[in-house]
Design an enzyme around this catalytic site. Structure first.
Site, PDB file in Angstrom:
ATOM      1  N   GLU A   1      -6.912   4.737   7.626  1.00  0.00           N
ATOM      2  CA  GLU A   1      -6.684   6.158   7.328  1.00  0.00           C
ATOM      3  C   GLU A   1      -7.898   6.768   6.638  1.00  0.00           C
ATOM      4  OE1 GLU A   1      -2.893   5.622   5.430  1.00  0.00           O
ATOM      5  OE2 GLU A   1      -2.023   5.145   7.372  1.00  0.00           O
TER       6      GLU A   1
ATOM      7  N   GLY B   1       2.301   2.509  10.713  1.00  0.00           N
ATOM      8  CA  GLY B   1       3.237   3.617  10.561  1.00  0.00           C
ATOM      9  C   GLY B   1       3.904   4.042  11.856  1.00  0.00           C
TER      10      GLY B   1
ATOM     11  N   GLU C   1      -5.439  -4.842  10.568  1.00  0.00           N
ATOM     12  CA  GLU C   1      -4.419  -3.822  10.784  1.00  0.00           C
ATOM     13  C   GLU C   1      -4.730  -3.066  12.073  1.00  0.00           C
ATOM     14  OE1 GLU C   1      -2.408  -2.633   6.853  1.00  0.00           O
ATOM     15  OE2 GLU C   1      -4.211  -1.433   7.020  1.00  0.00           O
TER      16      GLU C   1
ATOM     17  N   SER D   1       3.285  -1.904  10.327  1.00  0.00           N
ATOM     18  CA  SER D   1       4.734  -1.951  10.534  1.00  0.00           C
ATOM     19  C   SER D   1       5.361  -3.312  10.190  1.00  0.00           C
ATOM     20  CB  SER D   1       5.087  -1.524  11.959  1.00  0.00           C
ATOM     21  OG  SER D   1       4.669  -0.186  12.187  1.00  0.00           O
TER      22      SER D   1
ATOM     23  N   HIS E   1      -9.580   1.203   4.653  1.00  0.00           N
ATOM     24  CA  HIS E   1      -8.306   1.374   5.373  1.00  0.00           C
ATOM     25  C   HIS E   1      -8.523   2.340   6.542  1.00  0.00           C
ATOM     26  CE1 HIS E   1      -4.238   2.648   6.287  1.00  0.00           C
ATOM     27  NE2 HIS E   1      -3.845   1.520   5.747  1.00  0.00           N
TER      28      HIS E   1
ATOM     29  N   ASN F   1       0.870  -1.177   0.000  1.00  0.00           N
ATOM     30  CA  ASN F   1       0.000   0.000   0.000  1.00  0.00           C
ATOM     31  C   ASN F   1       0.907   1.225   0.000  1.00  0.00           C
ATOM     32  OD1 ASN F   1      -1.793   2.047   0.521  1.00  0.00           O
ATOM     33  ND2 ASN F   1      -2.315   1.371   2.600  1.00  0.00           N
ATOM     34  N   TRP F   2       1.019   1.831  -1.176  1.00  0.00           N
ATOM     35  CA  TRP F   2       1.953   2.959  -1.289  1.00  0.00           C
ATOM     36  C   TRP F   2       1.420   4.240  -0.635  1.00  0.00           C
ATOM     37  CZ3 TRP F   2       4.165   3.069  -6.993  1.00  0.00           C
ATOM     38  CH2 TRP F   2       4.792   1.830  -7.256  1.00  0.00           C
ATOM     39  N   LYS F   3       0.136   4.260  -0.333  1.00  0.00           N
ATOM     40  CA  LYS F   3      -0.501   5.463   0.216  1.00  0.00           C
ATOM     41  C   LYS F   3      -0.218   6.659  -0.708  1.00  0.00           C
ATOM     42  CE  LYS F   3      -0.214   3.332   4.693  1.00  0.00           C
ATOM     43  NZ  LYS F   3      -0.142   3.468   6.145  1.00  0.00           N
TER      44      LYS F   3
ATOM     45  N   GLY G   1       2.821  -1.079   4.260  1.00  0.00           N
ATOM     46  CA  GLY G   1       2.834   0.338   3.921  1.00  0.00           C
ATOM     47  C   GLY G   1       4.256   0.807   3.665  1.00  0.00           C
ATOM     48  N   GLY G   2       4.850   1.438   4.659  1.00  0.00           N
ATOM     49  CA  GLY G   2       6.179   2.041   4.529  1.00  0.00           C
ATOM     50  C   GLY G   2       7.220   1.168   3.837  1.00  0.00           C
TER      51      GLY G   2
HETATM   52  P1  PGA Z   1       2.756   0.481   7.629  1.00  0.00           P
HETATM   53  O1  PGA Z   1       1.280   0.646   6.965  1.00  0.00           O
HETATM   54  O2  PGA Z   1       3.315  -0.805   7.088  1.00  0.00           O
HETATM   55  O3  PGA Z   1       3.509   1.675   7.152  1.00  0.00           O
HETATM   56  O4  PGA Z   1       2.561   0.438   9.089  1.00  0.00           O
HETATM   57  C1  PGA Z   1       0.444  -0.450   6.793  1.00  0.00           C
HETATM   58  C2  PGA Z   1      -0.860  -0.004   6.189  1.00  0.00           C
HETATM   59  O5  PGA Z   1      -1.365   1.064   6.568  1.00  0.00           O
HETATM   60  O6  PGA Z   1      -1.442  -0.710   5.334  1.00  0.00           O
END
Ligand code: PGA
Length: 259
Positions: A102, A178, A172, A218, A100, A11-13, A239-240
């Site tokens: 967010e 994050g 999640e 994470s 998600h 997930n590149w966001k 994500g990251g």
């Molecule tokens: P993260 O994000 O790996 O940066 O914690 C995961 C996500 O939000 O899908």
């Protein structure tokens, strides 16, 4: 336990321009080419505007599949700024992340909207990756189980058995996204097992046995293998660490190691 092919989804966001995305995908194809499609399903979810450049970079290879980070439930119409399932399908998106945390937090999305989007995605042959997870406050108040039950039940309400088989769920924990804090493999496994039980209850045992439940929050090369070696963890939503070719490749490798 039946065999479930693992999924590693990035997930590149809101990261990478279309130009950067194209270059990055070319690098990833080179790095990931060593993995056979049958070992693990690799999915990348770039921002909408980078999708077509990613399609160009992916032409002629089937190393990975494309996904989107959200979509609108309606087919078309007066919805300024929105993207439909049909538009995603036209760009070869096979997956879409829905609900998600967010989007729940910053865009006020609720389970009912996630449910409508989930049905629309399935109707368009796009597999939804439906996200659920508790906040730190909810965990500390011992409400994790209730929160997960509500989110799974309502986000995935009224699906036929056939529709259920297209669903992927991502657990999640919001406090792990994050933040560098990962759920321990035991904490994650406990919730994954609960989710599989909810699928058995809301769909049936056969669907529960087959459905893929990903962990997200994470995930890094250093913790991926241990997380994915848990009985009910069938992959990762990253994500990251998906923004870096080396670390994403290492996570895919970890998934293969446990395949
Ligand atoms: P993260 O994000 O790996 O940066 O914690 C995961 C996500 O939000 O899908």
């Amino acid at each position: 336990m039946g065999y479930r092919r693992k999924i590693v989804a990035g997930n590149w966001k809101m990261n990478k321009t279309a130009t950067e995305a194209k270059e990055f995908v070319s690098d990833m194809i080179e790095a990931l080419g060593q993995f056979s499609e049958s070992d693990v399903e690799i999915v990348i979810c770039p921002p909408f505007i980078a999708l077509s450049k990613c399609v160009e970079a992916m032409e002629g290879t089937s190393v990975m599949q494309l996904g989107a980070q959200d979509m609108h439930a309606e087919r078309s119409g007066a919805y300024t700024g929105e993207i439909s399932a049909e538009m995603l399908k036209d760009l070869f998106c096979r997956y879409v992340i829905l609900g998600h945390s967010e989007r729940r937090q910053y865009n006020g999305e609720n389970d009912e909207q996630v449910n409508t989007k989930t049905k629309a995605a399935i109707a368009n042959k796009i597999k939804p990756i439906v996200c659920v997870g508790e906040t730190l406050e909810q965990r500390e108040a011992n409400r994790t189980k209730t929160v997960i039950t509500t989110q799974v039940t309502n986000s995935l309400a009224q699906l036929s058995t056939e529709e259920w088989s297209d669903v992927v769920i991502a657990y999640e924990p919001v406090w792990a996204i994050g933040t560098g804090k990962t759920a321990t493999p035991e904490q994650a496994q406990e919730v994954h097992k609960q989710i599989r039980g909810l699928v058995a209850k809301n769909a049936d045992d056969a669907v529960a046995e087959k459905i893929r439940i990903l962990y997200g929050g994470s995930v890094k090369p250093g913790n991926a293998e241990e997380l994915m070696s848990q009985d009910d963890i069938d992959g990762a939503l990253v994500g990251g660490a998906s923004l870096d070719c080396e670390s994403f490749t290492a996570i895919v490798e970890a998934a293969c190691g446990d395949a």
